[in-house]
Design an enzyme around this catalytic site. Sequence first.
Site, mmCIF file in Angstrom:
data_model
loop_
_atom_site.group_PDB
_atom_site.id
_atom_site.type_symbol
_atom_site.label_atom_id
_atom_site.label_comp_id
_atom_site.label_asym_id
_atom_site.label_seq_id
_atom_site.Cartn_x
_atom_site.Cartn_y
_atom_site.Cartn_z
ATOM 1 N N HIS A 71 70.372 78.043 50.437
ATOM 2 C CA HIS A 71 69.177 77.725 49.654
ATOM 3 C C HIS A 71 68.644 78.915 48.886
ATOM 4 C CE1 HIS A 71 69.411 74.117 52.074
ATOM 5 N NE2 HIS A 71 68.967 73.579 50.970
ATOM 6 N N CYS B 164 73.747 65.010 43.622
ATOM 7 C CA CYS B 164 72.692 66.004 43.385
ATOM 8 C C CYS B 164 73.001 67.343 44.059
ATOM 9 C CB CYS B 164 71.337 65.484 43.837
ATOM 10 S SG CYS B 164 71.212 65.286 45.619
HETATM 11 C C1 PEP Z 1 72.760 68.675 49.479
HETATM 12 O O1 PEP Z 1 72.905 68.759 50.706
HETATM 13 O O2 PEP Z 1 73.725 68.599 48.669
HETATM 14 C C2 PEP Z 1 71.411 68.670 48.890
HETATM 15 C C3 PEP Z 1 71.224 68.429 47.614
HETATM 16 O O3 PEP Z 1 70.371 68.959 49.715
HETATM 17 P P1 PEP Z 1 69.963 70.448 50.164
HETATM 18 O O4 PEP Z 1 70.806 71.403 49.368
HETATM 19 O O5 PEP Z 1 68.510 70.590 49.905
HETATM 20 O O6 PEP Z 1 70.302 70.450 51.613
#
Ligand code: PEP
Length: 572
Positions: free
Chosen positions: A190, A504
């Site tokens: 993240h 996404c």
């Molecule tokens: C994912 O897991 O691809 C996602 C978009 O969620 P995050 O990156 O916030 O876990």
Amino acid sequence: MRKALTGQGASRGTVLGRARVRLPHALQIAEQHLLPEEAPAELARLHRAIDAVRAEMHVLRARLHGALAQEVGEFLDLHALLLDDPELLHGLDELVRVRHFTADYALRVQRDRLAGVFEAMDDPYFRSRVEDIDQVIGRVHAALHRRECELRGFAGEILVTESVAPAEMAQLQAQGVVGLVTTGGSPLGHTAILARSLHMPLVVDCQGALDLTNDGDALIVDGGSGRVVIEPNADDLREHQARERGHVRERRQLARLRREPTRTLDGVDIRLFANAESQDDVSEAHALGAAGVGLYRTEFLFLQRSELPDEDEQFRAYRDVVMGMNGQPVTIRTLDVGADKTDRTGLTLRDEPNPALGLRGVRLSLMRRGLFETQLRAVLRASAYGRVRLLVPMVTCGEEVVAVRREVARVAAQLRAEGLPLGDDVPLGVMIEVPAAALALPAFIREVDFLSVGTNDLVQYLLAVDRNHEGLGRLYTPLHPAVIRVLRDTIRLAQRHACPIAVCGEMAAAPEYAPLLLALGLTDFSLHPGTMLEVRQRIRDCDFAALQAKRSALLRARDREAIERWLAGVGA
Ligand code: PEP
Ligand code: MG
């Protein structure tokens, strides 16, 4: 002396700046003793460092303005309080004066003592304060090794450190940091996602950076290739300037696509939604002609603070995004704290042995009903101001969807009874990011209004490879036959049920993967505005029908190399 290092590029852009080294919080300092007569000078040195940190925090506090002032300011105030804590100061003095420890070792001993007290507390909020103690002690330790004139903010500096927490990113940018080099981390974590969102060049997994860089060194960081040059020579500087000019040219060319449609060569329209975390992202999404917001990660409202945002604060944040998108749909994802998105509010459990498999996403929401109700009220109230879609993370089965839908209906009825306005229709969608959800989807697809595939977690859980594990680098890849197969089955099932589906995860943001996703039939992508124009360009160069015709060859690929050959064959 010039040194060149290579890590993994995690956020594009090339930057030249002055290094600021932050040593790991957990100080690894061996026991060191002084001669008794050296103690007074050592004590004075320690106090100079503490005073310098106090002044540094004061300057930082004064420099903050706008929305960050409150958020980051509270955090700095807490650090200032910790720094003035008599327990901490007396303890340090005594260790140097009486026990003749060096200032460095005294810091370590005192850190361990305080951390031990906090870690033993039952309240998760207090346990989470250990992180703050580490940051304060880390600052003092860094100040002990810095010349006085260098004690100032981060403006124009490149931070070299072991790791940066996602929650720190906004603060670092507000302080003027222009680039980051970390010895740990991964391009899929993240922190990297946020760095890309903030356009901050970042190189992760850069081994040796902490040992070889000194405070004040000139550094060139290329967040695309992962190259880091310490004390660059004339050739490096020329090369950096050429690359910078190249980026400017590329950006200018891409800017021409701002108002162009995302249409393939054979005329198929593809929708690009934005992953937006801030008002800046929303403005950028709007300016780039995004079809809406495909992913608004609400957890970023919950990080970097010690108390939970209340209903009104959440409502205002969601409503701002909804109004900012001016009638286009905004997909608000319910809270997904946990795993690497640890918070300071005490919501997440600090001592989970396997946080990625622990209490996160919809599990936490269904367990903490009050918390969930507050969030749903805020989202539903925001739906009175535009088109809102509700997206639920980390779903594994239909029962969770049914439970969420029931809760949404209950909260909507409650709001109506209170006379509060809300939208007529708030579609409910789920993230497909846990393999079980993908496999069980035929059993519950009728319960959902749309799907969003989170490839970041889906790849992690399918391949059993931690998305943040720096040592596993190449093993973490969406180019695995199992990933391709799950994507194909999920997209095909959604299309059969006329259920809208987007991807996404970061896979949708990588221009080189666009032909692969198109070949699998995907027509909705959700990605950060930072790479939207590159992806649009790549899609405009593709022939949708020709890619469909090559799909079976893709599905026959037996391993990563074969998938890479397929991609090379379609010009990716
Ligand atoms: C994912 O897991 O691809 C996602 C978009 O969620 P995050 O990156 O916030 O876990
Ligand atoms: Mg996820």
